[in-house]
Design a protein around this motif. Structure first.
Motif, PDB file in Angstrom:
ATOM      1  N   ALA A 117       8.167   8.390   3.781  1.00  0.00           N
ATOM      2  CA  ALA A 117       8.636   7.686   2.574  1.00  0.00           C
ATOM      3  C   ALA A 117       8.653   6.171   2.798  1.00  0.00           C
ATOM      4  CB  ALA A 117      10.027   8.191   2.197  1.00  0.00           C
ATOM      5  N   LEU A 118       9.115   5.747   3.979  1.00  0.00           N
ATOM      6  CA  LEU A 118       9.156   4.306   4.285  1.00  0.00           C
ATOM      7  C   LEU A 118       7.748   3.717   4.330  1.00  0.00           C
ATOM      8  CD1 LEU A 118      10.854   1.828   5.202  1.00  0.00           C
ATOM      9  CD2 LEU A 118      10.511   2.619   7.556  1.00  0.00           C
ATOM     10  N   TYR A 119       6.841   4.422   4.981  1.00  0.00           N
ATOM     11  CA  TYR A 119       5.479   3.928   5.122  1.00  0.00           C
ATOM     12  C   TYR A 119       4.759   3.840   3.771  1.00  0.00           C
ATOM     13  CZ  TYR A 119       1.377   2.948   8.044  1.00  0.00           C
ATOM     14  OH  TYR A 119       0.319   2.347   8.672  1.00  0.00           O
ATOM     15  N   SER A 120       5.149   4.717   2.842  1.00  0.00           N
ATOM     16  CA  SER A 120       4.487   4.699   1.535  1.00  0.00           C
ATOM     17  C   SER A 120       4.757   3.398   0.789  1.00  0.00           C
ATOM     18  CB  SER A 120       4.952   5.901   0.702  1.00  0.00           C
ATOM     19  OG  SER A 120       6.311   5.752   0.320  1.00  0.00           O
ATOM     20  N   PHE A 121       5.863   2.711   1.117  1.00  0.00           N
ATOM     21  CA  PHE A 121       6.187   1.449   0.441  1.00  0.00           C
ATOM     22  C   PHE A 121       5.779   0.226   1.270  1.00  0.00           C
ATOM     23  CE2 PHE A 121       9.266   4.462  -1.369  1.00  0.00           C
ATOM     24  CZ  PHE A 121       9.036   4.260  -2.716  1.00  0.00           C
ATOM     25  N   SER A 122       5.218   0.460   2.453  1.00  0.00           N
ATOM     26  CA  SER A 122       4.887  -0.685   3.314  1.00  0.00           C
ATOM     27  C   SER A 122       3.514  -1.244   2.955  1.00  0.00           C
ATOM     28  CB  SER A 122       4.910  -0.262   4.786  1.00  0.00           C
ATOM     29  OG  SER A 122       3.798   0.531   5.071  1.00  0.00           O
ATOM     30  N   LEU A 123       3.446  -2.562   2.839  1.00  0.00           N
ATOM     31  CA  LEU A 123       2.168  -3.228   2.602  1.00  0.00           C
ATOM     32  C   LEU A 123       1.631  -3.843   3.892  1.00  0.00           C
ATOM     33  CD1 LEU A 123       2.923  -5.038  -0.782  1.00  0.00           C
ATOM     34  CD2 LEU A 123       1.994  -2.751  -0.381  1.00  0.00           C
ATOM     35  N   ARG A 124       2.532  -4.106   4.812  1.00  0.00           N
ATOM     36  CA  ARG A 124       2.115  -4.655   6.105  1.00  0.00           C
ATOM     37  C   ARG A 124       3.055  -4.126   7.176  1.00  0.00           C
ATOM     38  NH1 ARG A 124       1.489 -10.892   6.021  1.00  0.00           N
ATOM     39  NH2 ARG A 124      -0.095 -10.229   4.512  1.00  0.00           N
ATOM     40  N   TRP A 125       2.496  -3.458   8.148  1.00  0.00           N
ATOM     41  CA  TRP A 125       3.291  -2.902   9.251  1.00  0.00           C
ATOM     42  C   TRP A 125       2.462  -3.015  10.526  1.00  0.00           C
ATOM     43  CZ3 TRP A 125       6.393   2.334   8.835  1.00  0.00           C
ATOM     44  CH2 TRP A 125       7.355   2.375   9.839  1.00  0.00           C
ATOM     45  N   GLY A 126       2.615  -4.133  11.197  1.00  0.00           N
ATOM     46  CA  GLY A 126       1.837  -4.373  12.404  1.00  0.00           C
ATOM     47  C   GLY A 126       2.589  -3.962  13.640  1.00  0.00           C
ATOM     48  N   ASP A 127       2.922  -4.933  14.484  1.00  0.00           N
ATOM     49  CA  ASP A 127       3.614  -4.637  15.733  1.00  0.00           C
ATOM     50  C   ASP A 127       5.126  -4.727  15.593  1.00  0.00           C
ATOM     51  OD1 ASP A 127       1.205  -4.272  16.981  1.00  0.00           O
ATOM     52  OD2 ASP A 127       1.019  -6.390  17.540  1.00  0.00           O
ATOM     53  N   THR A 128       5.610  -4.915  14.366  1.00  0.00           N
ATOM     54  CA  THR A 128       7.053  -5.021  14.144  1.00  0.00           C
ATOM     55  C   THR A 128       7.682  -3.638  14.084  1.00  0.00           C
ATOM     56  OG1 THR A 128       6.650  -5.100  11.770  1.00  0.00           O
ATOM     57  CG2 THR A 128       6.865  -7.208  12.927  1.00  0.00           C
ATOM     58  N   LEU A 129       9.013  -3.626  14.287  1.00  0.00           N
ATOM     59  CA  LEU A 129       9.721  -2.348  14.276  1.00  0.00           C
ATOM     60  C   LEU A 129       9.690  -1.701  12.895  1.00  0.00           C
ATOM     61  CD1 LEU A 129      11.421  -0.450  16.003  1.00  0.00           C
ATOM     62  CD2 LEU A 129      13.461  -1.711  15.263  1.00  0.00           C
ATOM     63  N   LEU A 130       9.881  -2.522  11.861  1.00  0.00           N
ATOM     64  CA  LEU A 130       9.850  -2.046  10.479  1.00  0.00           C
ATOM     65  C   LEU A 130       8.762  -2.809   9.722  1.00  0.00           C
ATOM     66  CD1 LEU A 130      13.687  -1.855   9.752  1.00  0.00           C
ATOM     67  CD2 LEU A 130      12.140   0.057  10.195  1.00  0.00           C
ATOM     68  N   PRO A 131       8.362  -2.311   8.558  1.00  0.00           N
ATOM     69  CA  PRO A 131       7.346  -3.036   7.777  1.00  0.00           C
ATOM     70  C   PRO A 131       7.810  -4.455   7.454  1.00  0.00           C
ATOM     71  CG  PRO A 131       7.660  -0.817   6.918  1.00  0.00           C
ATOM     72  CD  PRO A 131       8.722  -1.019   7.940  1.00  0.00           C
ATOM     73  N   SER A 132       6.867  -5.378   7.477  1.00  0.00           N
ATOM     74  CA  SER A 132       7.201  -6.770   7.177  1.00  0.00           C
ATOM     75  C   SER A 132       7.021  -7.095   5.707  1.00  0.00           C
ATOM     76  CB  SER A 132       6.324  -7.707   8.017  1.00  0.00           C
ATOM     77  OG  SER A 132       4.946  -7.404   7.818  1.00  0.00           O
ATOM     78  N   GLU A 133       6.422  -6.202   4.952  1.00  0.00           N
ATOM     79  CA  GLU A 133       6.235  -6.442   3.518  1.00  0.00           C
ATOM     80  C   GLU A 133       6.238  -5.103   2.783  1.00  0.00           C
ATOM     81  OE1 GLU A 133       2.761  -8.688   2.697  1.00  0.00           O
ATOM     82  OE2 GLU A 133       3.057  -8.695   0.518  1.00  0.00           O
ATOM     83  N   TYR A 134       6.969  -5.068   1.657  1.00  0.00           N
ATOM     84  CA  TYR A 134       7.087  -3.821   0.886  1.00  0.00           C
ATOM     85  C   TYR A 134       6.485  -4.000  -0.510  1.00  0.00           C
ATOM     86  CZ  TYR A 134      10.441  -2.398   4.489  1.00  0.00           C
ATOM     87  OH  TYR A 134      11.041  -2.066   5.670  1.00  0.00           O
ATOM     88  N   GLY A 135       6.128  -2.904  -1.128  1.00  0.00           N
ATOM     89  CA  GLY A 135       5.602  -2.968  -2.492  1.00  0.00           C
ATOM     90  C   GLY A 135       5.139  -1.592  -2.949  1.00  0.00           C
ATOM     91  N   LEU A 136       4.575  -1.549  -4.152  1.00  0.00           N
ATOM     92  CA  LEU A 136       4.109  -0.278  -4.728  1.00  0.00           C
ATOM     93  C   LEU A 136       2.586  -0.178  -4.753  1.00  0.00           C
ATOM     94  CD1 LEU A 136       6.573  -0.097  -7.779  1.00  0.00           C
ATOM     95  CD2 LEU A 136       6.719   1.194  -5.643  1.00  0.00           C
ATOM     96  N   ALA A 137       1.938  -1.074  -4.017  1.00  0.00           N
ATOM     97  CA  ALA A 137       0.467  -1.106  -4.061  1.00  0.00           C
ATOM     98  C   ALA A 137      -0.143   0.227  -3.622  1.00  0.00           C
ATOM     99  CB  ALA A 137      -0.049  -2.236  -3.181  1.00  0.00           C
TER     100      ALA A 137
END
Length: 558
Positions: free
Chosen positions: A322-342
């Motif tokens: 569910a968290l990943y479905s809202f992530s627009l950018r998830w690189g080497d950080t612990l959590l996504p650095s940008e969220y959205g509905l894209a």
């Protein structure tokens, strides 16, 4: 002595019974027997007694890939069963015997891994325990330890165990909750310690439920295709070997032989269950009075910590998806650095068409299950069916068979004229029907058995026909139970992939295949969006079903 009455069946009942028998023979028995026969023929050979051979089975002794797949299946399925028992049994004891907070919530949350397709949670473990996963990064940062790669036997084992653990937990918890508290109370009055009572009374009484739950986990894990195909890496198990024999070489004979070996392992598991249950002569007697649960601070603290920790681990994959479905950018950080509905916007059209296909396919199969299952259950319960054991075995056998085995049986049976169904939507609906009709059948047998036959006799004496009695009396009385089982069938078919991956056609691609394709294409964020839509829709159906029939979600899986 009351003279024996000879009942001449109503013509409508007779016609319906004949149709039910034809369906059972054609779509349940024939594919399975045909698949069995195919395993003893070489690829391309026509049926003849002189062509029968064991060559397809000899590969298990000569081919390294077959030997490894067999060993890996035993290793991952057995390992998943042990892990599920180690976590599920103490969790069930804690839930049943300790006065924990939010018990109904614990039981409801435990059902969620059963609703969500296991392969959706499989790739979530890559996000958690992969090379750049959340847990891997945390462990590396704070302890300097690096976990072994998630791909391979241990990753498959953990994912399978956590996916199917709720089956075992719910069964053992229900068995403990239904036990007679006076047995343990009597032992305690005679001076027995808690450890002695646990070892000599509680565990032996719960052992049938524990072994039955372990068997279900073993069978489910043994037949699972989605998890090994995603987390297995280079490792093959029997279901993935079947898949590659069909999709890589279209060698249905070799696939049928592998499927039979898979089934033999299932039968061996059933044999072990029977043997264990025969050794345990004690049974639960039930009581209207419940157990007095432990309410001390120590037991409550330990029980709550253990239960919520296990629940958090089992639900973690779904939360990550569910968290990943809202992530627009998830690189080497612990959590996504940008969220959205894209991601949802990108897959919306695909989700709409594939979800519509899944709903239509599952809906038609569910309707077929309800009609066929209720008719045969009525005939079984009212004693109007001959060879009840044969009918029971024919309906229940596909339920315990892995989905890929049913898929291979259908491909082999309906791949030539006059029954050419391969590549059509019909074969997928029939495979769904075959795999799930046992749900409705068992529920209907119980429901019909609870209705007094005198009600039907009174209707007949008043001049009502069989059809009128069914429509005005039996169907309304059976409706709640049938509705609950129908929604359960429908909900579990939405994410079905084991048989689907062999039988689907491009024009009728269900959402499980749409998710699988995105995962294979490394579009994990978009796959997560599709998976979340699938999970939410299925969860909504289960909640609606439980409200309609007045039962909790956990009760619907027992």
């Amino acid at each position: 002595m009351t003279p024996k009455r000879y009942i001449f069946p109503d013509p409508v009942a007779l016609v319906i019974s004949i149709i039910a028998i034809i369906i059972a023979l054609l779509f349940l028995l024939y594919p399975l027997l045909n698949g069995l026969l195919l395993a003893f023929l070489r690829n391309g050979d026509a049926f003849a007694v002189s062509n029968l051979t064991l060559a397809n089975f000899e590969r298990f002794f000569t081919a390294g890939s077959y030997k490894r797949a067999f060993f890996n299946s035993l290793l991952t399925s057995g390992g998943a069963t042990v892990v599920a028992a180690v976590l599920g049994v103490p969790m069930a004891f804690a839930t049943a015997k300790v006065d924990i907070a939010f018990r109904p919530l614990v039981l409801s949350l435990s059902v969620i891994p059963l609703i969500a397709p296991p392969f959706i949670g499989a790739y979530a473990w890559v996000m958690v325990l992969g090379n750049n996963g959340i847990a891997t990064q945390l462990l590396l940062e704070y302890t300097g330890l690096r976990l072994p790669p998630i791909y391979g036997a241990w990753g498959v084992t953990i994912a399978l165990a956590l996916s199917y653990l709720p089956f075992l937990f719910l069964m053992v918890q229900a068995a403990l909750a239904a036990g007679d508290p006076t047995i343990e109370e009597a032992a305690r009055m005679t001076g027995a310690t808690n450890t002695h009572i646990l070892r000599t009374i509680t565990l032996p009484l719960a052992m049938p439920a524990i072994t039955a739950g372990m068997l279900i986990v073993f069978i489910k894990a043994l037949g699972d295709f989605g998890v090994p195909s995603i987390l297995g890496g280079e490792m093959q198990v029997l279901p993935t070997l079947i898949y590659y024999q069909v999709n890589g070489f279209f060698n249905l004979n070799a696939a049928a032989a592998i499927a039979i070996v898979n089934v033999l392992l299932t039968v061996a598991g059933l044999g072990v269950l029977t043997w264990v249950n025969r050794k345990n002569v004690a049974t639960l007697t039930g009581s209207s009075r419940g157990f007095t649960r432990a309410s001390g601070r120590g037991p409550r603290f330990v029980a709550n910590v253990f239960i919520w920790t296990v629940l958090a681990v089992t639900l973690l994959p779904q939360l990550v998806v569910a968290l990943y479905s809202f992530s627009l950018r998830w690189g080497d950080t612990l959590l996504p650095s940008e969220y959205g509905l894209a991601n949802y916007r990108a897959v919306w059209a695909d989700a709409l068409s594939s979800m519509t296909n899944s709903i239509i396919l599952s809906g038609i199969a569910t309707l077929a299950c309800v009609v066929f299952g209720s008719i045969t259950a009525y005939a079984m319960a009212r004693g109007r069916a001959v060879s009840k054991w044969a009918v029971d075995l024919t309906i229940m056998l596909p339920f315990v068979l892995p989905g890929l085995v049913v898929g291979v049986a259908y491909l082999a049976a309906f791949n030539s004229r006059p029954l050419l169904l391969t590549g059509t939507v019909t074969i997928l609906v029939l495979a769904y029907f075959t795999r799930r009709v046992a749900f409705v059948f068992r529920s209907a047998v119980t429901a019909v058995g609870q209705i007094d036959p005198k009600i039907e006799e009174a209707s007949t004496i008043c001049g009502a026909s069989w059809a009128y009695t069914m429509r005005r009396i039996m169907v309304p009385l059976l409706a709640p139970g049938l509705l609950a089982s129908a929604i359960l069938v429908f909900a579990t078919l939405i994410g079905e992939i084991s048989a689907t991956v062999l039988l689907y056609s491009a024009n009728w691609k269900p959402i499980s295949i749409a998710i699988y394709e995105r995962v294979l294409g490394n579009e994990l964020a978009k796959a997560s969006a599709l998976g979340t839509i699938c999970n939410v829709a299925t969860l909504f159906l289960m909640v609606a079903a439980s409200r309609l029939v007045g039962r909790s979600m956990s009760d619907m899986f027992r």
